[in-house]
Design a protein around this motif. Structure first.
Motif, PDB file in Angstrom:
ATOM      1  N   UNK A 153      78.488  27.627  57.693  1.00 56.96           N
ATOM      2  CA  UNK A 153      79.676  27.349  58.518  1.00 56.96           C
ATOM      3  C   UNK A 153      79.245  27.086  59.961  1.00 56.96           C
ATOM      4  N   UNK A 154      79.840  26.105  60.609  1.00 55.44           N
ATOM      5  CA  UNK A 154      79.498  25.772  61.988  1.00 55.44           C
ATOM      6  C   UNK A 154      80.304  26.657  62.929  1.00 55.44           C
ATOM      7  N   UNK A 155      79.609  27.530  63.671  1.00 54.31           N
ATOM      8  CA  UNK A 155      80.298  28.474  64.555  1.00 54.31           C
ATOM      9  C   UNK A 155      81.091  27.794  65.651  1.00 54.31           C
ATOM     10  N   UNK A 156      80.733  26.536  66.032  1.00 56.47           N
ATOM     11  CA  UNK A 156      81.441  25.823  67.093  1.00 56.47           C
ATOM     12  C   UNK A 156      82.875  25.516  66.700  1.00 56.47           C
ATOM     13  N   UNK A 157      83.151  25.467  65.421  1.00 52.71           N
ATOM     14  CA  UNK A 157      84.495  25.156  64.942  1.00 52.71           C
ATOM     15  C   UNK A 157      85.364  26.399  64.843  1.00 52.71           C
ATOM     16  N   UNK A 158      84.794  27.547  65.147  1.00 54.39           N
ATOM     17  CA  UNK A 158      85.543  28.795  65.069  1.00 54.39           C
ATOM     18  C   UNK A 158      86.206  29.056  66.418  1.00 54.39           C
ATOM     19  N   UNK A 159      87.498  29.280  66.394  1.00 54.44           N
ATOM     20  CA  UNK A 159      88.272  29.509  67.619  1.00 54.44           C
ATOM     21  C   UNK A 159      88.390  30.994  67.892  1.00 54.44           C
ATOM     22  N   UNK A 160      88.210  31.375  69.160  1.00 56.08           N
ATOM     23  CA  UNK A 160      88.460  32.756  69.557  1.00 56.08           C
ATOM     24  C   UNK A 160      89.822  32.822  70.228  1.00 56.08           C
ATOM     25  N   UNK A 161      90.682  33.707  69.735  1.00 51.82           N
ATOM     26  CA  UNK A 161      92.025  33.852  70.292  1.00 51.82           C
ATOM     27  C   UNK A 161      91.998  34.748  71.526  1.00 51.82           C
ATOM     28  N   UNK A 162      93.091  34.823  72.229  1.00 54.08           N
ATOM     29  CA  UNK A 162      93.150  35.577  73.481  1.00 54.08           C
ATOM     30  C   UNK A 162      92.929  37.075  73.285  1.00 54.08           C
ATOM     31  N   UNK A 163      93.231  37.581  72.062  1.00 51.77           N
ATOM     32  CA  UNK A 163      93.034  39.004  71.807  1.00 51.77           C
ATOM     33  C   UNK A 163      91.610  39.325  71.357  1.00 51.77           C
ATOM     34  N   UNK A 164      90.743  38.297  71.294  1.00 53.77           N
ATOM     35  CA  UNK A 164      89.346  38.509  70.940  1.00 53.77           C
ATOM     36  C   UNK A 164      89.005  38.218  69.499  1.00 53.77           C
ATOM     37  N   UNK A 165      90.007  38.206  68.628  1.00 58.82           N
ATOM     38  CA  UNK A 165      89.763  37.918  67.219  1.00 58.82           C
ATOM     39  C   UNK A 165      89.446  36.438  67.029  1.00 58.82           C
ATOM     40  N   UNK A 166      88.760  36.133  65.912  1.00 57.45           N
ATOM     41  CA  UNK A 166      88.336  34.764  65.629  1.00 57.45           C
ATOM     42  C   UNK A 166      89.185  34.144  64.529  1.00 57.45           C
TER      43      UNK A 166
END
Length: 443
Positions: free
Chosen positions: A1-14
């Motif tokens: 999986x490409x980590x660049x495509x993973x979004x981090x939300x404002x609460x810190x969760x991905x």
């Protein structure tokens, strides 16, 4: 999986789980499992070599879990100011230092020096647990946070089993038990034999050192997501340690979770600390190497219990599953304490089935009661509850010395499990009331 495509939300969760970072963090769980189970080996070894009382042998766990308690908040502070990755690297370095202290300890042959080595390891493990437990909940969607930590914790028993296996084959020997052999020796022979037995304790830590160095290199070269709430990036919105502790001290649900975690650690550590000794007491004809098999079976049972619980918790509420586990645990430990034959040891093994889901579920649920901006420090406070592992064995050891029966002292962990049954039952009732209120609002 490409980590660049993973979004981090404002609460810190991905938005999704980054596979390689999650796998590497999960690998930390068996590393501290191996260290904790080796303590159970050391307690038996030190009992014979240093001729200690049950209370005195329990100080192995006091040094170990006391280190956790003292370092958890500093570890959480470092996480807050830097990152989970940095804290993990620091933890690995201290773990390496602690293992290295076993080299002089095995030659100086003093109980205090061994306790210093164990304390050094505990400092490193406090960093690792404070980081990894919370980090696994953050490495993915918030909705599946508790499921992730339960999955990662599945690998903890593998470390437990590995530690006991290292102790069985590298620390313990064949032949009669150490107590029996020492009883037939002259003082000079006993001193030489004791020194040899202490030097054998070094071998497992050599193996662990090699593994730690490999893992350390991996954490130095792999890129890990921050997975921290965005509010912590804004200096104006940062909260200090004092404000966080004040908030947590007023959070009733959080405090109940802390007490439950403390009691659980007291329970788990007392049973595992004295299982090998119980086997030797019930059957004086076996030796330490054979008796260590019962701990291997216990950790297999621990793994199976956690696996079963993970399945059950997809169908039933976690609080219901753990209430049932706890009630059964009380009955099993009553059997262990009161039935004077070798079947009691199988009860001590079976009770490990019931330990499986307790730590990660209490941890995850307790953190859920905390606002995002307080999470890093709150995670450290939950880890501080591991102090129960320092207190529980001393209570049981004192009880054993007082009544003159190690077996009867298993009433202590039975009482601990009784408290957890009460805690999970109350949590289950509270969750049911909350669910009814939500349903009524929807209607």
């Amino acid at each position: 999986m490409n980590n660049k495509k993973i979004t981090q939300f404002s609460d810190g969760y991905l938005s999704r789980v980054p596979i390689l970072p999650f796998v590497l963090v999960t690998l930390l769980f068996p590393l501290w499992g191996a260290a904790s189970s080796l303590n159970d080996v050391l307690i038996t070894q030190f009992k014979a070599v240093f001729d200690l009382s049950d209370t005195a042998t329990a100080f192995v766990q006091s040094a170990f879990y006391g280190g956790y308690f003292l370092i958890a908040i500093p570890a959480a502070t470092i996480i807050k100011k830097t990152s989970y990755q940095i804290a993990i690297i620091i933890g690995l370095l201290f773990y390496i230092i602690g293992c290295s202290i076993f080299f002089p300890a095995s030659h100086l042959a003093t109980y205090g020096m061994f306790l210093a080595a164990i304390f050094g390891i505990a400092i490193g493990l406090s960093f690792l647990e404070t980081s990894a437990n919370t980090y696994t909940t953050m490495l993915g969607p918030k909705a599946t946070a508790t499921r992730r930590i339960n999955l990662a914790q599945l690998f903890n028993p593998i470390g437990n089993i590995t530690g006991i296996m290292l102790g069985k084959y590298f620390v313990f020997t064949n032949g009669d038990s150490m107590k029996s052999q020492l009883a037939t020796m002259t003082p000079a022979e006993a001193d030489a034999y004791s020194l040899e037995m202490l030097q054998r304790t070094l071998v497992p830590y050599k193996v662990i050192l090699v593994i730690l160095l490999v893992v350390l290199v991996m954490f130095l070269i792999v890129k890990f997501p921050k997975a921290k709430p965005e509010v912590l990036k804004d200096n104006k919105k940062k909260v200090g340690l004092g404000e966080t502790l004040k908030y947590l001290s007023k959070n009733t649900s959080f405090k109940k979770g802390i007490l439950a975690q403390f009691i659980y650690m007291a329970l788990q550590t007392t049973v595992w600390s004295f299982t090998i000794r119980l086997a030797l007491d019930l059957n004086p004809n076996i030796n330490e190497r054979f008796a260590s098999n019962f701990m291997i079976f216990s950790f297999i049972a621990f793994f199976v219990g956690r696996l079963i619980a993970n399945i059950l918790m997809t169908k039933f509420k976690p609080t219901f599953v753990l209430s049932l586990y706890s009630i059964i645990g009380v009955l099993v430990l009553a059997y262990v304490a009161l039935v004077p034959n070798m079947t009691a040891i199988y009860g001590a093994i079976f009770v490990s089935v019931l330990f499986g889901p307790c730590w990660p579920t209490i941890y995850g649920r307790t953190l859920e009661t905390v606002e995002d901006k307080y999470r890093e420090t709150a995670g450290g406070v939950v880890v501080m509850a591991i102090l129960g592992g320092a207190v529980g064995p001393v209570i049981q050891g004192f009880f054993s010395d007082w009544v003159g029966s190690l077996q009867l002292s298993f009433i202590a962990p039975m009482i601990f499990f009784l408290y957890l049954a009460f805690y999970f039952y109350k949590e289950h009732k509270a969750a049911a009331v909350t669910y009814v209120k939500k349903e009524s609002k929807i209607a």
